[in-house]
Design a protein around this motif. Structure first.
Motif, PDB file in Angstrom:
ATOM      1  N   HIS A 104       0.807  -1.226   0.000  1.00 47.88           N
ATOM      2  CA  HIS A 104       0.000   0.000   0.000  1.00 47.88           C
ATOM      3  C   HIS A 104       0.838   1.274   0.000  1.00 47.88           C
ATOM      4  O   HIS A 104       0.375   2.322   0.435  1.00 47.88           O
ATOM      5  CB  HIS A 104      -0.992  -0.027   1.165  1.00 47.88           C
ATOM      6  N   CYS A 109      -7.558   1.244  -4.862  1.00 50.17           N
ATOM      7  CA  CYS A 109      -7.102   0.013  -4.221  1.00 50.17           C
ATOM      8  C   CYS A 109      -8.198  -0.506  -3.293  1.00 50.17           C
ATOM      9  O   CYS A 109      -9.106   0.239  -2.916  1.00 50.17           O
ATOM     10  CB  CYS A 109      -5.836   0.321  -3.442  1.00 50.17           C
ATOM     11  N   CYS A 153      -8.025  -0.921  -0.302  1.00 50.37           N
ATOM     12  CA  CYS A 153      -7.952  -0.212   0.978  1.00 50.37           C
ATOM     13  C   CYS A 153      -8.704   1.119   0.920  1.00 50.37           C
ATOM     14  O   CYS A 153      -8.825   1.819   1.916  1.00 50.37           O
ATOM     15  CB  CYS A 153      -6.502   0.031   1.392  1.00 50.37           C
ATOM     16  N   ARG A 203      -7.850   3.773  -0.950  1.00 55.80           N
ATOM     17  CA  ARG A 203      -7.052   4.889  -1.456  1.00 55.80           C
ATOM     18  C   ARG A 203      -6.689   4.651  -2.916  1.00 55.80           C
ATOM     19  O   ARG A 203      -7.057   3.650  -3.508  1.00 55.80           O
ATOM     20  CB  ARG A 203      -5.802   5.055  -0.583  1.00 55.80           C
ATOM     21  N   CYS A 258      -2.082   2.576  -4.976  1.00 56.66           N
ATOM     22  CA  CYS A 258      -1.246   1.633  -4.220  1.00 56.66           C
ATOM     23  C   CYS A 258      -0.547   0.652  -5.162  1.00 56.66           C
ATOM     24  O   CYS A 258      -1.102   0.255  -6.191  1.00 56.66           O
ATOM     25  CB  CYS A 258      -2.088   0.823  -3.246  1.00 56.66           C
TER      26      CYS A 258
HETATM   27 ZN   LIG Z   1      -4.109   0.172  -0.862  1.00 57.94          ZN
END
Ligand SMILES: [Zn+2]
Length: 321
Positions: A168, A179, A181, A183, A186
């Motif tokens: 990440h 991504c 996650c 954000r 990444c």
């Molecule tokens: Zn990420």
């Protein structure tokens, strides 16, 4: 190593949890598994796992011979033995579940827990390519990109137990792909099996005139394995996809090396077996981007551990420590 000649390694995945008894040479004489998703609470899961481990130990005459349990799990936290914020585990999405402690209560064995990539790093140090090394990084190239960092012979886990999330880092592509996650940009969104499949989709769409074997795949999503198979047949677009992936990965590795100066970066997981299609552009990119003081000092190595056994071996290695 006193009287104990075995450890139990547990590899928890989103669907299955596999476990086995492992001896000091890395042999797995017996194993078992339970379904991870069959349980609605951390307690019922851990009880079922503990019971299954007890059964394996009793059924194979290992009572009194097992030193402890090592477990690799998504978001497994080495510092407090909990699993928390694991997106694919229904009972660990919002609460931190003290799985290590609960497993110890059920089995009477000490239990250490960490995430899958850290377990892979300890496995390489105990049984694999990093034997005798004190500074190395394991990069797992699977569905996502995981990393286990060992510095001065110790896993780097950080003050909260979550260190080493190199998948990440976002310096590679500012405002890039979204991504998992949440954000953007990444490394994992590019350099993973999923990332390669996304690159394939993008490149096919951006180059509508370009012929490619990948265009024959219409009835299902393209996978990284398809890209590899096409590259092996000389497919130009597939080779371009690997060049793009290797270039990004090599630049990221140049950054990782400046941080901990590892003797080796060990690649593990399905995508790591793409051979020179990935390794060549990766090495070229690394040589191009590396700070001169580090040039030529870090080997890029493919893990020699068996993909099917390595997760259990890696997790088990925690229990020898
Ligand atoms: Zn990420």
């Amino acid at each position: 190593m006193n009287n104990y000649s075995y450890v139990i390694g547990v590899d928890m995945g989103g669907t299955h949890t596999a476990f086995g008894a492992v001896d000091a040479r890395g042999h797995i004489p017996c194993r078992g598994q339970i379904l991870t998703g069959d349980y609605s609470t951390g307690e019922s899961y851990t009880n079922a796992l503990g019971d299954a481990i007890n059964k394996l130990i009793e059924g194979n005459d290992l009572t009194g011979k097992v030193r402890g349990i090592g477990m690799g799990a998504p978001n497994g936290n080495m510092n407090d033995g909990t699993i928390a914020k694991a997106a694919n585990i229904s009972w660990a999405k919002t609460v931190a579940v003290p799985v290590a402690q609960m497993l110890t209560e059920r089995t009477g064995l000490p239990c250490k827990l960490t995430n899958d990539a850290n377990a892979a790093a300890v496995g390489e140090m105990t049984y694999g390519a990093a034997k005798g090394m004190k500074d190395f990084i394991v990069i797992t190239l699977g569905t996502g990109l995981g990393s286990g960092i060992v510095a001065n012979g110790q896993l780097v886990v950080g003050h909260d137990g979550f260190a080493g999330e190199l998948g990440h880092v976002i310096a590679i592509r500012h405002n890039g792909r979204q991504c998992g996650c949440g954000r953007h940009g990444c490394l994992e969104a590019y350099a993973s099996a999923t990332g390669v499949a996304r690159t394939a989709r993008e490149m096919l769409d951006e180059n509508p005139q370009k012929q490619s074997l990948l265009r024959n795949i219409v009835y299902r999503p393209i996978t990284s394995k398809d890209v590899y198979d096409a590259a092996k047949q000389g497919d130009e677009l597939a080779i371009k996809i690997f060049n793009f992936t290797g270039e990004l990965l090599g630049a990221a590795f140049a950054d990782f090396i400046t941080f901990s100066s590892p003797q080796a970066i060990i690649l593990f997981g399905g995508l790591a077996h793409s051979g020179d299609f990935l390794l060549k552009p990766l090495q070229q990119s690394l040589d191009k981007h590396i700070l001169s003081v580090f040039k030529g000092k870090t080997q890029i190595v493919i893990s020699q551990l068996n993909d099917a056994e390595a997760p259990i071996l890696g997790a088990s290695a925690l229990a020898w420590e």
